[in-house]
Scaffold this motif. Structure first.
Motif, short mmCIF file in Angstrom:
data_model
loop_
_atom_site.label_atom_id
_atom_site.label_comp_id
_atom_site.label_asym_id
_atom_site.label_seq_id
_atom_site.Cartn_x
_atom_site.Cartn_y
_atom_site.Cartn_z
N GLU A 1 1.01 -1.07 0.02
CA GLU A 1 0.01 -0.11 0.10
C GLU A 1 0.92 1.25 -0.03
O GLU A 1 1.81 1.19 0.81
CB GLU A 1 -0.80 -0.04 1.26
CG GLU A 1 -1.86 0.95 1.25
CD GLU A 1 -2.81 0.89 2.79
OE1 GLU A 1 -3.73 0.49 2.55
OE2 GLU A 1 -2.31 1.52 3.54
N LEU A 2 0.80 2.21 -0.71
CA LEU A 2 1.53 3.37 -1.05
C LEU A 2 0.88 4.58 -0.50
O LEU A 2 0.10 5.20 -1.17
CB LEU A 2 1.85 3.67 -2.51
CG LEU A 2 2.45 2.29 -3.16
CD1 LEU A 2 2.37 2.58 -4.73
CD2 LEU A 2 3.92 1.87 -2.50
N PRO A 3 1.37 4.97 0.71
CA PRO A 3 0.73 6.33 1.45
C PRO A 3 1.41 7.53 0.88
O PRO A 3 2.76 7.23 0.48
CB PRO A 3 0.97 5.94 2.83
CG PRO A 3 2.16 5.08 2.94
CD PRO A 3 2.01 4.30 1.54
N GLY A 4 0.82 8.39 0.85
CA GLY A 4 1.29 9.72 0.44
C GLY A 4 0.62 10.77 0.17
O GLY A 4 -0.48 10.74 0.57
N ASP B 1 -2.26 12.37 3.31
CA ASP B 1 -2.69 10.90 3.84
C ASP B 1 -3.50 10.37 2.88
O ASP B 1 -4.49 9.36 3.24
CB ASP B 1 -3.33 11.17 5.16
CG ASP B 1 -2.55 11.86 6.21
OD1 ASP B 1 -1.20 11.73 6.07
OD2 ASP B 1 -3.00 12.93 6.92
N ALA B 2 -3.20 10.47 1.52
CA ALA B 2 -4.04 9.59 0.34
C ALA B 2 -3.27 8.19 0.48
O ALA B 2 -2.00 8.07 0.68
CB ALA B 2 -4.01 10.27 -0.82
N ARG B 3 -3.86 7.21 0.07
CA ARG B 3 -3.31 5.95 -0.15
C ARG B 3 -3.64 5.28 -1.50
O ARG B 3 -4.74 5.32 -1.75
CB ARG B 3 -3.94 4.98 0.86
CG ARG B 3 -3.15 5.18 2.45
CD ARG B 3 -3.64 3.95 3.17
NE ARG B 3 -4.91 3.96 3.05
CZ ARG B 3 -5.92 3.85 4.48
NH1 ARG B 3 -5.25 3.98 5.54
NH2 ARG B 3 -7.02 3.52 4.22
N LEU B 4 -2.61 4.75 -2.03
CA LEU B 4 -2.86 3.87 -3.48
C LEU B 4 -3.05 2.50 -2.91
O LEU B 4 -1.70 1.95 -2.37
CB LEU B 4 -1.98 4.35 -4.39
CG LEU B 4 -1.95 3.48 -5.62
CD1 LEU B 4 -3.06 3.68 -6.31
CD2 LEU B 4 -0.70 3.85 -6.51
N SER B 5 -4.14 1.91 -3.00
CA SER B 5 -4.13 0.33 -2.72
C SER B 5 -4.41 -0.38 -4.00
O SER B 5 -5.11 0.27 -5.09
CB SER B 5 -5.35 -0.06 -1.74
OG SER B 5 -5.04 0.69 -0.73
#
Length: 131
Positions: free
Chosen positions: A56-59, A96-100
């Motif tokens: 999971e890529l937070p950013g 604080d978006a997340r790419l799942s």
């Protein structure tokens, strides 16, 4: 004829260290796999992993300014004019978006073995470069 005991010891240690190194590194590295209905099947391992991890890529998500065109709705119904309308969106950043990863059976993935090969992390979905 007497053999050199130190040479024999060195040879045995060299062989043993090489064997353990190959075993340790054998469970490490990236491998292709396929998501199944019940887990993850790696191309180089005959058993399916039912417990696996997914990256999971937070950013910070940056969205450029853009325009979308659509039809207005009122209370779930098309408006009486049924006209196309343009919507302009300003550039924005979302913290604080997340790419799942949204994976489904049949998807090909790139996975990495960790913890000496005991755990597998799916890093990304892979697709053909031809289109």
């Amino acid at each position: 004829m007497n053999k050199d005991p130190y040479g024999q010891l060195a040879s045995a240690l060299y062989s043993s260290v090489g064997k353990h190194t190959r075993q340790a590194l054998g469970g490490v590295g990236a491998v292709l796999g396929t998501i199944t209905g019940t887990g993850l099947k790696l191309d180089d391992f005959k058993h399916e992993f039912q417990d696996y991890l997914v990256a999971e890529l937070p950013g910070l998500l940056s969205v450029p300014s853009h325009m979308e065109t659509g039809t207005m709705m009122q209370s779930g119904q098309l408006n009486w004019e049924n006209k196309q309308t343009s919507f302009n969106f300003d550039e924005t950043e979302i913290e604080d978006a997340r790419l799942s990863l949204a994976l489904k059976p049949g998807d090909r993935v790139l996975a990495v073995r960790v913890n000496g090969g005991n755990d597998v992390v799916v890093v990304c979905k892979v697709v053909s470069g031809h289109g």
